[in-house]
Design an enzyme around this catalytic site. Sequence first.
Site, PDB file in Angstrom:
ATOM      1  N   ARG A   1      -3.444  -1.443  -8.762  1.00 43.38           N
ATOM      2  CA  ARG A   1      -1.947  -1.390  -9.120  1.00 43.38           C
ATOM      3  C   ARG A   1      -1.867  -1.467 -10.419  1.00 43.38           C
ATOM      4  NH1 ARG A   1      -0.060  -5.491  -8.710  1.00 43.38           N
ATOM      5  NH2 ARG A   1      -1.549  -6.847  -7.594  1.00 43.38           N
TER       6      ARG A   1
ATOM      7  N   TYR B   1      -2.985   5.959  -5.752  1.00 47.15           N
ATOM      8  CA  TYR B   1      -3.598   4.725  -5.332  1.00 47.15           C
ATOM      9  C   TYR B   1      -2.581   3.854  -4.404  1.00 47.15           C
ATOM     10  CZ  TYR B   1      -4.861  -0.172  -4.842  1.00 47.15           C
ATOM     11  OH  TYR B   1      -5.118  -1.477  -4.196  1.00 47.15           O
TER      12      TYR B   1
ATOM     13  N   LYS C   1       4.598  -3.031  -1.550  1.00 44.39           N
ATOM     14  CA  LYS C   1       4.757  -3.718  -2.799  1.00 44.39           C
ATOM     15  C   LYS C   1       6.278  -3.388  -3.275  1.00 44.39           C
ATOM     16  CE  LYS C   1       0.934  -5.978  -2.631  1.00 44.39           C
ATOM     17  NZ  LYS C   1       0.968  -7.252  -2.061  1.00 44.39           N
TER      18      LYS C   1
ATOM     19  N   HIS D   1       5.691 -12.811  -0.773  1.00 49.59           N
ATOM     20  CA  HIS D   1       4.177 -12.277  -0.629  1.00 49.59           C
ATOM     21  C   HIS D   1       3.262 -13.262  -0.136  1.00 49.59           C
ATOM     22  CE1 HIS D   1       0.611 -10.803  -3.371  1.00 49.59           C
ATOM     23  NE2 HIS D   1       0.757 -10.140  -2.108  1.00 49.59           N
TER      24      HIS D   1
ATOM     25  N   SER E   1      -2.766 -11.583  -5.140  1.00 51.41           N
ATOM     26  CA  SER E   1      -3.575 -10.686  -4.527  1.00 51.41           C
ATOM     27  C   SER E   1      -5.187 -10.868  -4.736  1.00 51.41           C
ATOM     28  CB  SER E   1      -3.485  -9.410  -5.461  1.00 51.41           C
ATOM     29  OG  SER E   1      -2.162  -9.127  -5.697  1.00 51.41           O
TER      30      SER E   1
ATOM     31  N   CYS F   1      -7.059 -13.010  -3.034  1.00 52.67           N
ATOM     32  CA  CYS F   1      -7.589 -14.463  -2.915  1.00 52.67           C
ATOM     33  C   CYS F   1      -7.680 -15.133  -1.615  1.00 52.67           C
ATOM     34  CB  CYS F   1      -6.222 -15.389  -3.675  1.00 52.67           C
ATOM     35  SG  CYS F   1      -6.128 -15.318  -5.575  1.00 52.67           S
TER      36      CYS F   1
ATOM     37  N   ASP G   1       0.112 -10.102   4.616  1.00 52.19           N
ATOM     38  CA  ASP G   1       0.501 -10.096   2.931  1.00 52.19           C
ATOM     39  C   ASP G   1       1.949 -10.156   2.611  1.00 52.19           C
ATOM     40  OD1 ASP G   1      -0.400  -9.165   0.365  1.00 52.19           O
ATOM     41  OD2 ASP G   1       0.722  -7.130   0.814  1.00 52.19           O
TER      42      ASP G   1
ATOM     43  N   ARG H   1     -10.400  -0.419  -0.298  1.00 52.21           N
ATOM     44  CA  ARG H   1      -9.583  -1.051   0.480  1.00 52.21           C
ATOM     45  C   ARG H   1      -9.986  -0.473   2.239  1.00 52.21           C
ATOM     46  NH1 ARG H   1      -5.355  -4.646  -1.320  1.00 52.21           N
ATOM     47  NH2 ARG H   1      -5.421  -4.993  -3.463  1.00 52.21           N
TER      48      ARG H   1
HETATM   49  C1  OXD Z   1      -2.159  -6.737  -3.406  1.00 53.63           C
HETATM   50  C2  OXD Z   1      -2.107  -6.103  -2.314  1.00 53.63           C
HETATM   51  O1  OXD Z   1      -2.390  -6.041  -4.636  1.00 53.63           O
HETATM   52  O2  OXD Z   1      -1.694  -6.688  -1.287  1.00 53.63           O
HETATM   53  O3  OXD Z   1      -1.236  -7.985  -3.761  1.00 53.63           O
HETATM   54  O4  OXD Z   1      -2.543  -4.863  -2.207  1.00 53.63           O
HETATM   55 MN    MN Z   2      -0.468  -8.425  -1.753  1.00 56.14          MN
END
Ligand code: OXD
Ligand code: MN
Length: 601
Positions: free
Chosen positions: A86, A216, A225, A245, A267, A269, A294, A385
């Site tokens: 991102r 991406y 998002k 989130h 993100s 974590c 998420d 991913r």
């Molecule tokens: C993030 C995702 O970046 O979920 O938080 O992709």
């Molecule tokens: Mn996320």
Amino acid sequence: MKNLAPAIFPPEGIGDAKPGNKAVLDWVHEIATLTQPENIFWCDGSERENEFLIAESLKQNVLIELNQKKVPRSYLHRSNPNDVARVEQFTFVCTPTKQEAGPTNNWSDPTETYAKLRGLLAGAMRGRTMFVIPYMMGPEDSPLTKVGFEITDSKYVVLSLRTMTRMGEIALRRLGDDPNAEWNRGVHSLLDVNPERRFICHFPQDNTIISVGSGYGGNVLLSKKCLALRIGSYLACKQGWMAEHMLILGVESPEGRKHYVAAAFPSACGKTNFAMLIPPVHFKGWKVTTVGDDIGWMRIRDGRLYAVNPENGYFGVVPGTSFKSNPNAMQSIAHDTIYTNVALTDDGDVWWEGKDGEPPAHAIDWRGNDWTPQSKEKAAHPNSRFTTPMRNNPALDPDVEKGEGVPISAIIFGGRRSDTVPLVCQAFDWDHGVYLGATMASETTAAATGAVGRVRRDPMAMLPFCGYNIGDYFQHWLDIGKRLTNPPLIFNVNWFRKGADGKFLWPGFGENMRVLKWIIDRSEGSGGALKSPIGWLPSPHDLDLAELDIDHNAVDELLGLDHEEWQKEIAAHKEFFDSLGGVVPEELQKQREQLAAGFEL
Ligand code: OXD
Ligand code: MN
């Protein structure tokens, strides 16, 4: 140039699912007039359409076929190496005034930004196919559910959105023919995948998103998002609900008592790992199920918070995923998965750093170059991913499609902190919990471009995702609390604290069940705790640590508060609040003063 494929001309019966809603048709006409595509492909999300698009993507090298015996119906996609995460610096919230976007967002003037984007989009789809994707976020019969349309010139986006959302006919049905119905307009074009022309722009007042120059996931799967969080949080504030989130998980005791917990971590974590946690042997009979990994949308019903997962699939970080860290994720991604930027082995399988077993002697890395274990470069990009349907998850919660949502007993905040923040603590009440969320911080990860490992404040893990003024967002949280007669308890966790030797003190992964168990105990009114200046802390014997190989000193350190570290932490809270330029609600300033006073005693 990677990803830029010529137009495709489907056979009869594919790509002709035109919606009936006149407002949608007018908008598509307007975007087609601007972008000048070779043809328009109206997606219906059917199996036949999907097969056709996969076949075309293979021909055009947008996808690489994997060994279908090893990973059935799964494919590899390589994004442009300049486009792997991102881009927060090129992400904009375009509200009429800068003040509405607030101090944490990049703001740009809507009129000027529309003009700039129209310039970039003019003729951008010449020679390409324009796909129109209807999709729905949320279960079919939920009052929270939203409809969106994404126009894109990327087949990867179409294939991914089919996994990540409820796509096609179902969304058209939900929208109906009312030209005044609420729906999100999303426009995406790869342009020439040039970082100089990469902009992710949100127009909350118009319920519109325009993303250009990237291929991406987080920048281009506009459902996620962009709609579910940035536009979603703006709508949530206006309409009295919450877009967060957060993962959502169910936890059931051997006696059959079930609770749902929502947790906000930044993100990369471990949200996906926590959402799919398998309890250790010691917790025989306990079951954890996944509602979402998420994003959580929550609304108030009978004085309680109820949550739904608006998504239909998982877009998770691959490196580090293994049968040790997350067996449910490994099973989920064993088939029907699109991998992005992982390594390709010589036998057509996928590989990444942290996967079980020995590394392959040779592979093709995420850039398409030869790789061996001696190579200096990583085989898989750290932000590579998987895109996989939630149906693949063996631990999927049975109520994931329940329109009313699941009742939330506890909210957990957490970040990646090497020091200062204890393993777990419980807020004194809702407002104090809001303070814990608002002052959350985490060491940065590869999910966004920029330096990795720097501590940054990330309120409620929403710093990159709150689509309006963060001060108003904090106030919205406080206001929601006033409307709850049975609020969830709020906790803060930190799985990442390190000892003097630089090693993690807590084993994490499945063992996080021990912390979750204490959280459930507290929610049920049992479970011991000691009052501390930062909240209620368990003493070592309040946590069930039986059969866990952990040193007593490590537990003391994990639950301890270092006075000096906390002096610095409180100063950092103040610095953060000050940096927001006066938007922080009075209530949170008071909370900070109380916290500081607690350490002066
Ligand atoms: C993030 C995702 O970046 O979920 O938080 O992709
Ligand atoms: Mn996320």
